[in-house]
Design an enzyme around this catalytic site. Structure first.
Site, PDB file in Angstrom:
ATOM      1  N   LYS A 110       0.819  -1.206   0.000  1.00  0.00           N
ATOM      2  CA  LYS A 110       0.000   0.000   0.000  1.00  0.00           C
ATOM      3  C   LYS A 110       0.862   1.270   0.000  1.00  0.00           C
ATOM      4  CE  LYS A 110      -3.973  -2.274   0.454  1.00  0.00           C
ATOM      5  NZ  LYS A 110      -3.583  -3.700   0.567  1.00  0.00           N
TER       6      LYS A 110
HETATM    7  C1  LIG Z   1      -4.238  -4.855   0.168  1.00  0.00           C
HETATM    8  C2  LIG Z   1      -3.419  -6.070   0.085  1.00  0.00           C
HETATM    9  C3  LIG Z   1      -3.641  -7.042  -0.895  1.00  0.00           C
HETATM   10  C4  LIG Z   1      -4.776  -6.949  -1.876  1.00  0.00           C
HETATM   11  O1  LIG Z   1      -4.631  -5.865  -2.781  1.00  0.00           O
HETATM   12  P1  LIG Z   1      -5.914  -5.314  -3.570  1.00  0.00           P
HETATM   13  O2  LIG Z   1      -5.426  -4.143  -4.304  1.00  0.00           O
HETATM   14  O3  LIG Z   1      -6.908  -4.958  -2.496  1.00  0.00           O
HETATM   15  O4  LIG Z   1      -6.400  -6.408  -4.434  1.00  0.00           O
HETATM   16  C5  LIG Z   1      -2.777  -8.116  -0.950  1.00  0.00           C
HETATM   17  N1  LIG Z   1      -1.773  -8.274  -0.079  1.00  0.00           N
HETATM   18  C6  LIG Z   1      -1.536  -7.356   0.896  1.00  0.00           C
HETATM   19  C7  LIG Z   1      -0.424  -7.595   1.854  1.00  0.00           C
HETATM   20  C8  LIG Z   1      -2.337  -6.231   1.008  1.00  0.00           C
HETATM   21  O5  LIG Z   1      -2.106  -5.322   1.959  1.00  0.00           O
END
Ligand SMILES: *Cc1c(COP(=O)(O)O)cnc(C)c1O
Length: 493
Positions: A110
């Site tokens: 993120k």
């Molecule tokens: C948010 C997240 C995901 C999923 O990503 P999306 O964009 O919501 O599909 C996968 N792995 C981790 C560690 C995340 O924080």
């Protein structure tokens, strides 16, 4: 570049407005009006640094910002707060390729977009006639919350509110959030799951009365969730970067296609991969990996999205989601931009908790392959890869790895594939420890982290070490029905 709503394509906004609003008035999501073709520019982009590559891509999508300001924002976003010079390193283990996206300040992918989003929003705010204070509302399945807090705390003209499911995040994720300092910050646990939190927020965004009330107080709402184009577009950069890294290492030739494997929850990360493909990045299959909440994997097989199933709390909590918001954007693109079709499907999802796409849209799913991994498989995957190559994967990355193995077995496809590695194993220490038969039952997460670190000879990032000593600042918990009240109280309206 302008943006249009998935539910009314005549609702067109500048990138500035789309960023600030987060979500369209009609409930739809903003998508780019068109996709630039980068297929002829690959050679030219190949040698660029992460930051320079980001600039070449972002300047097209955010053309209403001055280029110098955008460039400065990129430099500040992708600086030493990333623990690696490379920002998004490619790691090869045996014949697996991992694109590590967890070297930012909060140790999950993120950070890749949330470190730049505050800069984009501030550039956008500066151009408004009347400077309002921006209230960033965020629902988190664990990682977005902390990354948004990191990006937005103590920024001028911004307040940030994060809702997380009290029983749906890992202990480290929770601790990262509830110890977060900042004048302009509120962190609240909700008695519900991520879908409840996300639904609650969407209804706040779409509440005209609230909007008016806030506006009287010079406040306006925006989102740090991947419904905001400011989350989505910066994620395109690392797909190009990952591809170019494979070329530079001599693993593929320029123009050769690769698969990408993405652990998926809200469909934001993989949608950025799809956008990269639309821009001419040589991608063969987009492999969409889910955990036990396997709505998407069924969707890619049958073209039916059916959320009527039990919500499962798993060892990959950041993917515990049954309503993947960004899929709406894919529906818009594969329908040939038929906004009324998207609108009707979303209405079905609301009222019947289910929808089915038509035959021509199903053809549009051919770029994708969906699969899922059960919790036990995820643990086995971690153990198997560790034994084979001493590489420590987190649970989410293991979901991707497991689904990739299934894909290869089912299809026989031997195209080189990039597995997107989304979090540090330390964020999900107990699960990773259990997978490796470390005795974790009587230990807290910090102890497990130390054991993992000495076993795998993998350094513990400073941000984790510091976490142990930090004071808990946010103890508030609310029912999912009270989100509006909590928001209003915090803002004093
Ligand atoms: C948010 C997240 C995901 C999923 O990503 P999306 O964009 O919501 O599909 C996968 N792995 C981790 C560690 C995340 O924080």
């Amino acid at each position: 570049m302008q943006y249009k709503s998935t539910r009314n394509k005549n609702n067109i906004k500048t990138s500035r407005k789309a960023l600030l609003q987060g979500i369209a008035e009609d409930g739809g999501l903003f998508v780019p009006e068109e996709f630039p073709d980068f297929s002829k520019k690959l050679k030219e982009l190949l040698p660029l640094s992460y930051q320079d590559l980001a600039f070449e891509i972002l300047k097209v999508f955010f053309a209403d910002f001055e280029e110098d300001a955008l460039k400065a924002s990129i430099q500040q976003a992708y600086d030493e707060k990333f623990h690696r010079k490379e920002i998004a390193p490619l790691v090869k283990k045996k014949n697996l390729f991992f694109l590590e996206l967890f070297h930012g300040p909060t140790l999950a992918f993120k950070d890749m977009a949330l470190s730049i989003l505050p800069f984009l929003l501030q550039l956008a705010l500066k151009k408004e006639e009347k400077i309002e204070e921006l209230v960033i509302l965020t629902a988190t399945s664990g990682d977005t919350g902390k990354a948004a807090l990191e990006g937005f705390s103590n920024r001028e003209n911004i307040k940030i509110i994060v809702f997380y499911p009290i029983n749906g995040v890992s202990p480290i994720q929770k601790r990262q959030m509830i110890t977060h300092e900042g004048e302009n910050v509120l962190v609240v646990g909700i008695e519900g799951n991520f879908d409840d939190a996300q639904r609650g927020l969407k209804s706040l965004f779409n509440d005209p009365l609230l909007k008016e009330e806030l506006s009287h107080n010079d406040l306006s709402l925006s989102s740090a969730n991947s419904i905001n184009i400011g989350r989505l577009i910066p994620q395109i950069v690392y797909y190009f970067h990952g591809y170019f890294s494979m070329v530079q290492r001599g693993e593929i030739s320029l123009g050769e296609k690769i698969n990408v494997v993405v652990p998926t929850g809200n469909f934001g990360n993989i949608l950025a991969a799809y956008y990269s493909k639309k821009m001419g990045l040589p991608i063969n299959k987009l492999i969409c990996a889910s955990n036990d909440n396997n709505v998407l994997s069924d969707f890619f097989k049958e073209g039916v999205y059916d959320r009527k199933r039990d919500f499962k709390t798993t060892n990959s909590p950041s993917m515990d989601i049954l309503v993947s918001s960004n899929l709406e954007r894919l529906l818009f693109h594969i329908s040939g931009e038929e906004d009324h079709t998207v609108d009707a499907l979303m209405e079905d999802l609301n009222t019947k908790e289910k929808y089915e796409i038509n035959a021509s849209m199903k053809e549009g799913l051919e770029d994708f392959w969906g699969g899922y991994a059960k919790e036990e498989e995820v643990l086995e995957g971690i153990s198997k890869v560790y034994k084979a190559s001493s590489y420590l994967m987190d649970t989410h990355t293991s979901v991707a790895y497991c689904v990739y193995e299934k894909y290869k077995e089912k299809t026989g496809d031997s195209t080189k594939s990039l597995i997107v590695s989304t979090a540090s194993p330390y964020k999900f220490a107990k699960s990773v420890g259990n997978a490796l038969d470390l005795k974790t039952d009587s230990l807290d997460d910090f102890h497990v982290i130390e054991n993992l670190s000495s076993m795998a000879k993998l350094e513990i990032p400073l941000s984790i070490k510091e976490l142990k000593e930090k004071q808990v600042l946010h103890k508030k918990v609310c029912k999912k029905e009270s989100m509006e009240t909590v928001v209003k109280n915090f803002l004093g309206v």
